[in-house]
Design a protein around this motif. Structure first.
Motif, PDB file in Angstrom:
ATOM      1  N   ALA A   1      45.142   9.985 123.217  1.00  0.00           N
ATOM      2  CA  ALA A   1      46.172  11.045 122.455  1.00  0.00           C
ATOM      3  C   ALA A   1      47.702  10.042 122.612  1.00  0.00           C
ATOM      4  O   ALA A   1      48.305  10.153 121.450  1.00  0.00           O
ATOM      5  CB  ALA A   1      46.310  12.255 123.188  1.00  0.00           C
ATOM      6  N   PRO A   2      48.036   9.298 123.746  1.00  0.00           N
ATOM      7  CA  PRO A   2      49.010   8.819 123.522  1.00  0.00           C
ATOM      8  C   PRO A   2      49.330   7.837 122.663  1.00  0.00           C
ATOM      9  O   PRO A   2      50.246   7.402 122.019  1.00  0.00           O
ATOM     10  CB  PRO A   2      49.277   8.186 125.215  1.00  0.00           C
ATOM     11  N   GLU A   3      48.320   6.955 122.468  1.00  0.00           N
ATOM     12  CA  GLU A   3      48.055   5.915 121.217  1.00  0.00           C
ATOM     13  C   GLU A   3      48.233   6.486 119.940  1.00  0.00           C
ATOM     14  O   GLU A   3      49.003   5.745 119.093  1.00  0.00           O
ATOM     15  CB  GLU A   3      46.570   5.084 121.476  1.00  0.00           C
ATOM     16  N   ALA A   4      47.670   7.668 119.884  1.00  0.00           N
ATOM     17  CA  ALA A   4      47.744   8.222 118.276  1.00  0.00           C
ATOM     18  C   ALA A   4      49.235   8.596 118.046  1.00  0.00           C
ATOM     19  O   ALA A   4      49.813   8.386 117.031  1.00  0.00           O
ATOM     20  CB  ALA A   4      46.770   9.527 118.279  1.00  0.00           C
ATOM     21  N   PHE A   5      49.786   9.312 119.165  1.00  0.00           N
ATOM     22  CA  PHE A   5      51.317   9.814 118.895  1.00  0.00           C
ATOM     23  C   PHE A   5      51.960   8.195 118.844  1.00  0.00           C
ATOM     24  O   PHE A   5      52.945   8.493 117.848  1.00  0.00           O
ATOM     25  CB  PHE A   5      51.779  10.211 120.219  1.00  0.00           C
ATOM     26  N   LEU A   6      51.824   7.457 119.570  1.00  0.00           N
ATOM     27  CA  LEU A   6      52.701   6.066 119.378  1.00  0.00           C
ATOM     28  C   LEU A   6      52.605   5.471 118.111  1.00  0.00           C
ATOM     29  O   LEU A   6      53.435   4.952 117.503  1.00  0.00           O
ATOM     30  CB  LEU A   6      52.589   5.054 120.606  1.00  0.00           C
ATOM     31  N   ARG A   7      51.457   5.462 117.633  1.00  0.00           N
ATOM     32  CA  ARG A   7      51.063   5.069 116.196  1.00  0.00           C
ATOM     33  C   ARG A   7      51.491   6.029 115.105  1.00  0.00           C
ATOM     34  O   ARG A   7      51.240   5.713 114.045  1.00  0.00           O
ATOM     35  CB  ARG A   7      49.519   4.920 115.850  1.00  0.00           C
ATOM     36  N   ARG A   8      52.161   7.137 115.396  1.00  0.00           N
ATOM     37  CA  ARG A   8      52.598   7.949 114.642  1.00  0.00           C
ATOM     38  C   ARG A   8      51.297   8.597 113.575  1.00  0.00           C
ATOM     39  O   ARG A   8      51.667   8.996 112.311  1.00  0.00           O
ATOM     40  CB  ARG A   8      53.608   7.612 113.626  1.00  0.00           C
ATOM     41  N   ARG A   9      50.156   8.613 114.274  1.00  0.00           N
ATOM     42  CA  ARG A   9      49.245   9.417 113.501  1.00  0.00           C
ATOM     43  C   ARG A   9      48.995  10.894 114.249  1.00  0.00           C
ATOM     44  O   ARG A   9      48.098  11.647 113.495  1.00  0.00           O
ATOM     45  CB  ARG A   9      47.678   8.380 113.959  1.00  0.00           C
ATOM     46  N   VAL A  10      49.574  11.312 115.135  1.00  0.00           N
ATOM     47  CA  VAL A  10      49.908  12.652 115.591  1.00  0.00           C
ATOM     48  C   VAL A  10      51.161  13.033 115.859  1.00  0.00           C
ATOM     49  O   VAL A  10      52.056  12.228 116.209  1.00  0.00           O
ATOM     50  CB  VAL A  10      49.031  12.795 117.178  1.00  0.00           C
ATOM     51  N   HIS A  11      51.523  14.093 115.085  1.00  0.00           N
ATOM     52  CA  HIS A  11      53.036  14.655 115.161  1.00  0.00           C
ATOM     53  C   HIS A  11      52.887  15.972 116.023  1.00  0.00           C
ATOM     54  O   HIS A  11      52.089  16.674 115.585  1.00  0.00           O
ATOM     55  CB  HIS A  11      53.514  14.842 113.718  1.00  0.00           C
ATOM     56  N   LEU A  12      54.171  15.973 116.555  1.00  0.00           N
ATOM     57  CA  LEU A  12      54.291  17.007 117.497  1.00  0.00           C
ATOM     58  C   LEU A  12      55.744  17.644 117.268  1.00  0.00           C
ATOM     59  O   LEU A  12      56.471  17.032 116.812  1.00  0.00           O
ATOM     60  CB  LEU A  12      54.300  16.797 118.942  1.00  0.00           C
TER      61      LEU A  12
END
Length: 107
Positions: free
Chosen positions: A81-92
């Motif tokens: 999840a942290p990697e996906a967030f840092l790669r901007r593949r997950v938006h919060l």
């Protein structure tokens, strides 16, 4: 759909360690999965019990948006999840601390 409405609530209910990580305060989360096979899903946590449903929440404390392919990679453990967030593949959007708690609860 079944992931949110059946699998996660059942996994939490059957796992004392996950149940213990649920916070006492009510939590309302919304997940939007974009692309074919996606949709909008709601998760409400009340009194240590997680309930999932289909459709948006007017009052979500945290909204999570990603595409179906990323969601599947996250669930298969191919991406954290942290990697996906840092790669901007997950938006919060909303209370970001809930995202950290969610990661700990769901694993």
């Amino acid at each position: 759909e079944e992931f949110f409405t059946r699998w996660v609530p059942a996994a939490i209910a059957s796992d004392p360690a996950r149940r213990a990580r649920l916070v006492d305060a009510p939590i309302d989360l919304e997940f939007t999965l974009e692309g074919e096979g996606g949709g909008v899903y709601a998760v409400r946590i009340r009194d240590g019990v997680m309930h999932g449903s289909v459709g948006p929440l007017a009052d979500a404390q945290l909204r999570v948006r990603t595409d179906v392919a990323t969601w599947r990679e996250l669930n298969r453990g191919e991406m954290s999840a942290p990697e996906a967030f840092l790669r901007r593949r997950v938006h919060l959007h909303g209370k970001l601390l809930l995202a950290v708690k969610l990661h700990v609860i769901l694993g």
